[in-house]
Every structure is written in structure tokens, then in C-alpha cells.
Design a protein around this motif. Structure first.
Motif, PDB file in Angstrom:
ATOM      1  N   UNK A 187      53.685  72.853  20.708  1.00  0.00           N
ATOM      2  CA  UNK A 187      52.961  73.377  20.475  1.00  0.00           C
ATOM      3  C   UNK A 187      51.151  73.327  21.081  1.00  0.00           C
ATOM      4  N   UNK A 188      50.237  72.567  20.344  1.00  0.00           N
ATOM      5  CA  UNK A 188      48.985  72.977  20.421  1.00  0.00           C
ATOM      6  C   UNK A 188      48.375  72.255  21.001  1.00  0.00           C
ATOM      7  N   UNK A 189      46.904  72.049  21.567  1.00  0.00           N
ATOM      8  CA  UNK A 189      46.265  70.378  22.618  1.00  0.00           C
ATOM      9  C   UNK A 189      46.051  70.469  21.027  1.00  0.00           C
ATOM     10  N   UNK A 190      46.253  68.573  20.982  1.00  0.00           N
ATOM     11  CA  UNK A 190      45.402  68.077  19.681  1.00  0.00           C
ATOM     12  C   UNK A 190      44.710  67.282  20.387  1.00  0.00           C
ATOM     13  N   UNK A 191      43.944  67.136  19.495  1.00  0.00           N
ATOM     14  CA  UNK A 191      42.347  65.357  19.472  1.00  0.00           C
ATOM     15  C   UNK A 191      43.623  64.318  19.068  1.00  0.00           C
ATOM     16  N   UNK A 192      43.114  63.339  20.185  1.00  0.00           N
ATOM     17  CA  UNK A 192      43.786  61.865  20.403  1.00  0.00           C
ATOM     18  C   UNK A 192      43.044  61.525  19.518  1.00  0.00           C
ATOM     19  N   UNK A 193      41.697  61.147  21.006  1.00  0.00           N
ATOM     20  CA  UNK A 193      40.756  60.541  20.729  1.00  0.00           C
ATOM     21  C   UNK A 193      38.980  60.972  21.181  1.00  0.00           C
ATOM     22  N   UNK A 194      37.831  60.171  20.722  1.00  0.00           N
ATOM     23  CA  UNK A 194      37.467  60.565  21.408  1.00  0.00           C
ATOM     24  C   UNK A 194      36.144  59.471  21.195  1.00  0.00           C
ATOM     25  N   UNK A 195      34.878  59.124  22.074  1.00  0.00           N
ATOM     26  CA  UNK A 195      34.590  58.031  22.290  1.00  0.00           C
ATOM     27  C   UNK A 195      32.727  58.647  23.187  1.00  0.00           C
ATOM     28  N   UNK A 196      31.724  58.713  21.544  1.00  0.00           N
ATOM     29  CA  UNK A 196      30.916  58.937  22.728  1.00  0.00           C
ATOM     30  C   UNK A 196      30.265  58.176  23.676  1.00  0.00           C
ATOM     31  N   UNK A 197      28.339  58.673  24.261  1.00  0.00           N
ATOM     32  CA  UNK A 197      27.967  57.852  24.855  1.00  0.00           C
ATOM     33  C   UNK A 197      27.745  56.876  24.025  1.00  0.00           C
ATOM     34  N   UNK A 198      27.437  56.459  22.821  1.00  0.00           N
ATOM     35  CA  UNK A 198      27.112  55.356  22.336  1.00  0.00           C
ATOM     36  C   UNK A 198      28.205  54.499  21.821  1.00  0.00           C
ATOM     37  N   UNK A 199      29.297  54.908  22.165  1.00  0.00           N
ATOM     38  CA  UNK A 199      30.080  53.555  21.598  1.00  0.00           C
ATOM     39  C   UNK A 199      30.979  54.598  20.406  1.00  0.00           C
ATOM     40  N   UNK A 200      30.471  55.381  19.806  1.00  0.00           N
ATOM     41  CA  UNK A 200      31.191  55.734  18.613  1.00  0.00           C
ATOM     42  C   UNK A 200      32.516  56.465  18.900  1.00  0.00           C
ATOM     43  N   UNK A 201      33.924  55.801  17.786  1.00  0.00           N
ATOM     44  CA  UNK A 201      34.959  56.910  18.327  1.00  0.00           C
ATOM     45  C   UNK A 201      35.885  57.356  17.234  1.00  0.00           C
TER      46      UNK A 201
END
Length: 114
Positions: free
Chosen positions: A42-56
Motif C-alpha cells: 500500500x501507499x503511505x497514508x496519513x494517520x493523524x496530524x497535530x499542528x503547533x496550536x494543538x489542532x488535530x
């Protein structure tokens, strides 16, 4: 910037694991940090991300089961994985966006047995 991931391993379905990823080196201002995964074939897929402000943001397949968090003082991102399923089996990679450049960790294998 170097990223060192840890915490992968073997877990039974329904179990939990916690991944950690620490950033080091010439860090200016890390914005987003996240986790991706790649299963065989499979391809590499996003699981989760969090930005500097804490938004997910989460992939639909892990919402309600996985939680991403970060410690800005330690430049570390975590992924708490609960209620794991065999389809969560993959190599998990952490990423960091610093001054517009994407950096990647070496990957850590998570295997969920049924």
C-alpha cells in the motif's frame, strides 16, 4: 532535523500501543507533526496530524481509537493507539514540518494479531 520513533511492537487485537517520536538537531520552528503508516503493498497514508496550536486531524479509520498529542517543549509527538485492529498493522512513520521542509523518521513496525 532528525526524528527518532519508538514504541512499535506486537499487540493482540483490542490492545493498545503508544508510539513516540522525538525531533532533534537544527530545529527552527516545527509546525505540524504527524504519523503516517504504510502496509505492505500500500501507499503511505496519513494517520493523524497535530499542528503547533494543538489542532488535530485523523484518518476516518482511526477516529475514536487513536489520539495524537505533542509536547512542544520536548519536540515530541505521541500516538496513543487503542482498540487496535489487524488492519492497523503497518510501518508507522512520524513526520515534522519545519520551515517548510518535511522530515521523516525511520519507521516503527506495528503488528496487530487477530
Amino acid at each position: 532535523v532528525q526524528l527518532q520513533a519508538s514504541g512499535g511492537g506486537l499487540v493482540q487485537a483490542g490492545g493498545s500501543l503508544r508510539l513516540s517520536c522525538a525531533a532533534s538537531g537544527s530545529i527552527f520552528s516545527i509546525d505540524a507533526m504527524g504519523w503516517y503508516r504504510q502496509a505492505p503493498g500500500n501507499e503511505r497514508d496519513l494517520v493523524a496530524v497535530v499542528n503547533g496550536g494543538g489542532s488535530t486531524n485523523y484518518a476516518d479509520s482511526v477516529k475514536g481509537r487513536f489520539t495524537i498529542s505533542r509536547d512542544n517543549a520536548k519536540n515530541t509527538v505521541y500516538l496513543q493507539m487503542n482498540s487496535q485492529k489487524p488492519e492497523d498493522t503497518a510501518v508507522y512513520y512520524c513526520s515534522a514540518l519545519d520551515e517548510g521542509i518535511d522530515y521523516w523518521g525511520q519507521g516503527t513496525l506495528v503488528t496487530v494479531s487477530s
